[in-house]
Structure formats: structure tokens, C-alpha cells
Design an enzyme around this catalytic site. Structure first.
Site, PDB file in Angstrom:
ATOM      1  CG  ASN A  23      -1.351   4.601   2.009  1.00  0.00           C
ATOM      2  OD1 ASN A  23      -2.037   3.588   2.278  1.00  0.00           O
ATOM      3  ND2 ASN A  23      -0.601   5.613   1.039  1.00  0.00           N
ATOM      4  NE  ARG A  71      19.454   2.448  -6.617  1.00  0.00           N
ATOM      5  CZ  ARG A  71      18.793   3.348  -7.102  1.00  0.00           C
ATOM      6  NH1 ARG A  71      17.446   3.188  -6.041  1.00  0.00           N
ATOM      7  NH2 ARG A  71      18.665   3.420  -7.982  1.00  0.00           N
ATOM      8  CG  ASN A 113       5.666  -1.188  -2.075  1.00  0.00           C
ATOM      9  OD1 ASN A 113       5.495   0.301  -2.037  1.00  0.00           O
ATOM     10  ND2 ASN A 113       5.861  -0.786  -3.674  1.00  0.00           N
ATOM     11  CG  HIS A 115       1.483  -0.529  -7.124  1.00  0.00           C
ATOM     12  ND1 HIS A 115       3.065   0.803  -7.774  1.00  0.00           N
ATOM     13  CD2 HIS A 115       0.991  -0.359  -8.405  1.00  0.00           C
ATOM     14  CE1 HIS A 115       2.725   1.034  -9.016  1.00  0.00           C
ATOM     15  NE2 HIS A 115       1.705  -0.447  -9.760  1.00  0.00           N
ATOM     16  N   GLY A 149      12.514  -6.228  -8.263  1.00  0.00           N
ATOM     17  CA  GLY A 149      12.111  -5.591  -9.378  1.00  0.00           C
ATOM     18  C   GLY A 149      11.474  -4.349  -9.117  1.00  0.00           C
ATOM     19  CD  GLU A 180      -3.071   3.005  -1.761  1.00  0.00           C
ATOM     20  OE1 GLU A 180      -2.349   4.113  -0.941  1.00  0.00           O
ATOM     21  OE2 GLU A 180      -2.204   2.529  -2.816  1.00  0.00           O
TER      22      GLU A 180
HETATM   23  C1  GRF Z   1      -0.047   5.502  -2.063  1.00  0.00           C
HETATM   24  O1  GRF Z   1      -0.773   5.899  -3.774  1.00  0.00           O
HETATM   25  C2  GRF Z   1       0.700   4.562  -3.164  1.00  0.00           C
HETATM   26  O2  GRF Z   1      -0.487   3.320  -3.343  1.00  0.00           O
HETATM   27  C3  GRF Z   1       1.710   5.094  -2.876  1.00  0.00           C
HETATM   28  O3  GRF Z   1       2.130   6.094  -3.308  1.00  0.00           O
HETATM   29  C4  GRF Z   1       1.124   7.176  -2.950  1.00  0.00           C
HETATM   30  C5  GRF Z   1       2.001   7.300  -1.488  1.00  0.00           C
HETATM   31  O4  GRF Z   1       1.206   8.452  -0.911  1.00  0.00           O
HETATM   32  N1  GRF Z   1       2.635   3.610  -3.552  1.00  0.00           N
HETATM   33  P1  GRF Z   1       0.685   9.514   0.687  1.00  0.00           P
HETATM   34  O5  GRF Z   1       2.202   9.672   0.542  1.00  0.00           O
HETATM   35  O6  GRF Z   1       0.680   8.320   1.083  1.00  0.00           O
HETATM   36  O7  GRF Z   1      -0.051  10.323   0.327  1.00  0.00           O
END
Ligand code: GRF
Length: 297
Positions: A23, A71, A113, A115, A149, A180
Site C-alpha cells: 500500500n 507506545r 488507516n 483495513h 478505537g 486497496e
Molecule cells: C493491508 O491488507 C491493509 O489493509 C492492512 O494491512 C495490510 C498491509 O499490506 N491494514 P501492505 O504492507 O500494504 O502490503
């Protein structure tokens, strides 16, 4: 302020990633240095071994590991770096740590984010396994504003894919990653253009009682459509129509806003044809925004 965007300069983006970074790669491609809407200027990881760091360096983007020592320490260092690098937006992309209110509250609205489920369903880990076990016929991915959350913040944009007979968690993961890599850059473009924001404070005063109540009662997945229609009416300087548009009483501008808001999330020939039937001025404004989001610079 409902949204600080659009800025009158390219936005400075930071990406946090813990692992593989596909991503991140999509974001680096969509927002390279010199891109007028926004550029990735910093990549941070809690994991010094993350391939994500190499991907960033391969494109000459500053990439730093902040090895996890708790953290509080991570967040203090990250917040200082974001300040020093004058970052405007933080994008979590496979970042495997939960951020505390100390981080999330000051960045709310500018912290996203992604998900791999149709939130609010299936937050947390082992998503694909759980989706398959539940016998779902459809799944998807969600880009959302981060709140305090885990995977709970307001939805910005979702994409859907079918679950097919014989699918395994690995097959689903690959299918969703493909989705994505287009969804996340698009969501960021919507944010940076001022076409997406989390539900503003003081809805009653902004919308009037009837429209505020209607909005508050919407399921979480429907709210982003209304917020995009709101954003479009703002961009068109018709914000006084938002409350009545929510109630379906704002005439052609209201219809144009909702049709375009739908089309911004995904093309739909029937809705596009309907848009063509609206008065020239509305249609032109809607088409201009759609072109902006669909064909990024
Ligand atoms: C993706 O599936 C995203 O939705 C989730 O973690 C994964 C990350 O994959 N939050 P990458 O590291 O971007 O390949």
C-alpha cells in the site's frame, strides 16, 4: 473548521508501515515528489526490518525506523518528526500498532488507516479467515479516519469484492490488495481536495434538527455518501442547501450533489446518465469534480 483542505500548496504526507508495504508503494506512486496535490515526504516504521523502508528509499523518500520501545516513546518521537518535517497528513498502511489519544486526538481528521474488511464488520486481525468462516459472499476494504478505537473511526471510502467458492485467506488477501492499491490513493485524493471529512461537530446548528437527526441515524457505511454530498455543495458554494439536500428537498443542486457523491466512490452508468439530465450548470460542476478525482495529475 469542517476541513483544512484543500491547501493552497501540495500537502506533505507521511506513511507509517510495519511490514511489506505494498500500500505504501501505491501511495508513493500516486503522490510522488512534485505532485501538485500532495507528496509523500516521510515514511516511518516501528520495525527496522520492514521492506516498506526499502521501498521508500528506492524512491528517494526519507524512511526512518523508530524501533518499538513502548507506545509513549514511539509516539513522542513520531510526533516530533511530523512537526519537524511539516507533515499535513498521516497515512497508516499496514501499521501494526495501536496509537493512543495523545497521538490520535491532535491528528484527528488528518490521520487515515486502511483495513481489509467492510467496516464496521470484522475489525482487528485474521480478517479473511473470519470472513470465510462466516460464509460471507462479499468482502472489501475500508479507508477510515482513525479515532481512539481499533478500526472504529468514521469511514471515508469502501471498495467491495466478491467471495468466490474455493477462496482461501491468501486468495482473498491478494484480491483485496489489488483493490486497496487503487482505493487508498483515491481516498487520499478525496481528503486533499476537501471532498471527504469526518462528521463535523455541532451538526444540529449546521444542518437543522431534522437533517441532523436523519444523518445521525444513518448506518456508518452510508454516512460517507452524505458527507461527500455536503462537501460538494460546499465546493459549489451552496452550503446553505446541505440540510435540505439531506432531506431530498434541495432540487437540482441536491440531486447533483448526491449523484456526484455516489459516482466519486465508484462509477455507475445509470447514475451518470441521470446526471446528464440535470441542468447544465449543475452537470458541469459535477463533471468537473469527477474529472479531478478520476484523472489525478
Ligand atoms: C493491508 O491488507 C491493509 O489493509 C492492512 O494491512 C495490510 C498491509 O499490506 N491494514 P501492505 O504492507 O500494504 O502490503
Amino acid at each position: 473548521m469542517i476541513t483544512p483542505f484543500p491547501l493552497d500548496r501540495p500537502a506533505r504526507l507521511a506513511v507509517f508501515a510495519s511490514g511489506r508495504g505494498t500500500n505504501l508503494e501505491a501511495l508513493l506512486k500516486a503522490f510522488p515528489r512534485g505532485n501538485p496535490l500532495g507528496e509523500v515526504v516521510l515514511v516511518l516504521s516501528d520495525n527496522p526490518e520492514a521492506p516498506a523502508l526499502e521501498r521508500a528509499r528506492g524512491r528517494s523518500v526519507e524512511a526512518l525506523a523508530l524501533p518499538w520501545e513502548g507506545r509513549r516513546a514511539f509516539e513522542a518521537r513520531a510526533l516530533a518528526l511530523l512537526w519537524e518535517r511539516r507533515v499535513d497528513v498521516v497515512l497508516l498502511a499496514g501499521f501494526m500498532r495501536l496509537l493512543s489519544p495523545r497521538f490520535v486526538v491532535p491528528w484527528y481528521g488528518r490521520l487515515l488507516n486502511i483495513h481489509p474488511s467492510l467496516l464496521p464488520d470484522y475489525p482487528g486481525l485474521r480478517v479473511h479467515q473470519r470472513v470465510l468462516e462466516a460464509g460471507e459472499r462479499e468482502t472489501g476494504s475500508t479507508v477510515h479516519f482513525v479515532d481512539q478505537g481499533m478500526d472504529t473511526g468514521p469511514i471515508l471510502l469502501q471498495g467491495r469484492v466478491p467471495v468466490l467458492p474455493g477462496d482461501t485467506p491468501e486468495v482473498l488477501e491478494a484480491r483485496l490488495l489489488h483493490l486497496e492499491h487503487r482505493l487508498y490513493p483515491k481516498a487520499v485524493r478525496l481528503l486533499l481536495l476537501g471532498l471527504a471529512f469526518p462528521p463535523p461537530e455541532g451538526l444540529l446548528g449546521l444542518l437543522g434538527q431534522e437533517a441532523a437527526r436523519l444523518f445521525q441515524g444513518l448506518p456508518p457505511r452510508e454516512k460517507p455518501l452524505y458527507l461527500r454530498a455536503w462537501a460538494l455543495l460546499r465546493v459549489w458554494e451552496k452550503e446553505d442547501l446541505v440540510g435540505s439536500a439531506f432531506l431530498g428537498r434541495a432540487g437540482a443542486w441536491g440531486r447533483g450533489a448526491f449523484l456526484a457523491a455516489h459516482l466519486l466512490a465508484g462509477d455507475h452508468p445509470a447514475l451518470r446518465a441521470e446526471l446528464m439530465g440535470l441542468p447544465e450548470e449543475v452537470r458541469r460542476r459535477a463533471e468537473a469534480v469527477l474529472a479531478l478525482v478520476e484523472s489525478p495529475s
